[in-house]
Design an enzyme around this catalytic site. Structure first.
Site, PDB file in Angstrom:
ATOM      1  N   GLU A  98       0.841  -1.196   0.000  1.00 58.95           N
ATOM      2  CA  GLU A  98       0.000   0.000   0.000  1.00 58.95           C
ATOM      3  C   GLU A  98       0.871   1.239   0.000  1.00 58.95           C
ATOM      4  O   GLU A  98       1.858   1.316   0.733  1.00 58.95           O
ATOM      5  CB  GLU A  98      -0.905  -0.013   1.237  1.00 58.95           C
ATOM      6  N   ASP A 211      13.138   6.552 -11.701  1.00 55.79           N
ATOM      7  CA  ASP A 211      13.007   6.065 -10.320  1.00 55.79           C
ATOM      8  C   ASP A 211      13.512   4.621 -10.225  1.00 55.79           C
ATOM      9  O   ASP A 211      12.843   3.762  -9.652  1.00 55.79           O
ATOM     10  CB  ASP A 211      11.546   6.165  -9.865  1.00 55.79           C
TER      11      ASP A 211
END
Length: 414
Positions: A98, A211
């Site tokens: 999450e 990233d």
């Protein structure tokens, strides 16, 4: 005595009309397979898709001839009828993780019975979420490569955008942890080659990942490594000056970006590759800084404090002058990574160049002598072919590997 054809005519039937039930069934199966292949090609579907009952006939009736393209409306209607774009097509299993605006679940597709990863993005929750999600979607649907995670489906409701990805068992960070941080050097080479393949494909299309980190490199049980999490990626002409410089996770962020540069291009990803290469071969991160200053300090302590010679233009950087770093001498990287061979050492040095334009490109890195032992065939692979389609390429047992089994829920068992 007459021929077979004459005998048939004498009995009042032609040879075309006399067909065994087996032959009729074979012919029907053959046409069904051709039609199936036709649908799969025209709608870009997975090979193992299960089409709904009666769908073939309906598609054949409504679709234009094969040499004419499908209209966007018909294509959308066809995909919807098969079950794409619908939440009920997927069974949600365990929660995998999450984040601030997204939750990822392990799931199963009713269309193929394969495992999938369901990334649920809450639309009403976080202002920046839809923008990041839409960027990821628009990029990934156009990137088709063996070393880039496949986006299978997109489901849009008022409150949620769900991205359906292929499921891979673990990420590179988990893989390294499972090895007790001691990876076989041969496996390091295979993973690094796959990372560079996926990246070279992105860079050819003017897409920067921005990233790169072990958590964003996914690995399946076969050993295929795939780039994932394109939320920060951009598809723009490169180089560009429009990006904010707060983009890459600190440990894998290049010094030019740490010092405030917003004028960067594909080399931003190559620094991260060098850091990941080092981490795979040593089992520990190369520059685990906690702040920008700390990160730069760690970089300069190993690679030496930059000078005009090693980084042209650095002395004119106000940020660099303000930090007033001590004058560190460069240390040989091999002192910190004794398992790296001379070719590997040469490659990592070419990746970890201070000046962005001096860093080796992904395309050049793939042809570096470090990969010579993998053979010539890996250089000729098509974009969608796995490195493991070359039969000589196989992972070896990692020396620190624990005996680990993955249960159906994805939990570790020993």
């Amino acid at each position: 005595m007459g021929s077979d054809g004459e005998s048939d005519q004498a009995s009042g039937t032609s040879s075309d009309e006399v067909q065994s039930p087996v032959r009729v069934r074979m012919r029907n199966n053959h046409s069904r397979r051709i039609c199936n292949e036709d649908i799969n090609k025209r709608l870009s579907l997975p090979v193992d898709i299960r089409l709904p009952e009666g769908y073939l006939e309906k598609f054949a009736m409504n679709s234009p001839p094969f040499d004419k393209p499908l209209s966007r409306r018909l294509r959308r209607a066809s995909l919807s009828e098969i079950g794409f774009g619908k939440l009920e097509t997927y069974i949600k299993l365990d929660k995998l993780g999450e984040g601030t605006y997204a939750t990822v679940y392990k799931g199963r597709s009713k269309l193929t019975d394969n495992l999938v990863a369901l990334k649920e993005i809450r639309l009403e929750h976080e202002e920046g979420a839809p923008c990041t999600a839409i960027r990821e979607v628009s990029l990934l649907k156009d990137l088709k490569h063996a070393n880039i995670v496949t986006l299978h489906d997109i489901i849009h409701t008022d409150k949620c955008l769900t991205l359906v990805f292929e499921y891979l068992e673990r990420d590179l960070k988990q893989y390294m942890d499972d090895c007790g941080s001691i990876m076989c050097v041969h496996n390091v080479k295979i993973f690094l080659f796959q990372l560079l393949r996926g990246l070279a494909y992105c860079h050819r299309r003017k897409v920067l990942h921005r990233d790169l980190k072990p958590q964003n490199l996914l690995i399946n049980d076969r050993g295929e490594l795939k780039l994932a999490d394109f939320g920060l990626a951009r598809a723009k002409s490169v180089p560009t000056k429009t990006y904010s410089n707060e983009v890459v996770t600190l440990w894998y962020r290049p010094p030019d970006v740490l010092l405030g540069s917003t004028e960067y291009s594909t080399p931003i990803d190559m620094w991260g590759v060098g850091c990941i290469f080092y981490e795979m071969i040593t089992g520990r991160p190369l520059f685990p800084g906690s702040t920008v200053e700390d990160e730069l300090h760690l970089i300069f302590r190993i690679l030496g404090t930059p000078t005009e010679e090693s980084w042209p233009g650095v002395s004119t950087s106000e940020e660099f002058r303000n930090y007033n770093f001590p004058r560190y001498r460069p240390e040989p990287l091999v002192n910190h990574a004794p398992r790296i061979d001379s070719d590997g050492d040469d490659l990592i040095i070419k990746l970890l160049q201070f000046a962005a334009r001096q860093r080796i490109s992904a395309e050049e890195a793939l042809r570096h002598p470090y990969f010579k032992s993998l053979g010539e065939q890996v250089q000729q692979l098509s974009d969608t072919a796995s490195i493991f389609s070359v039969k000589e390429i196989q992972l070896q047992k990692d020396p620190g590997k624990r005996t680990i089994t993955y249960s159906e829920s994805g939990e570790l068992g020993r």
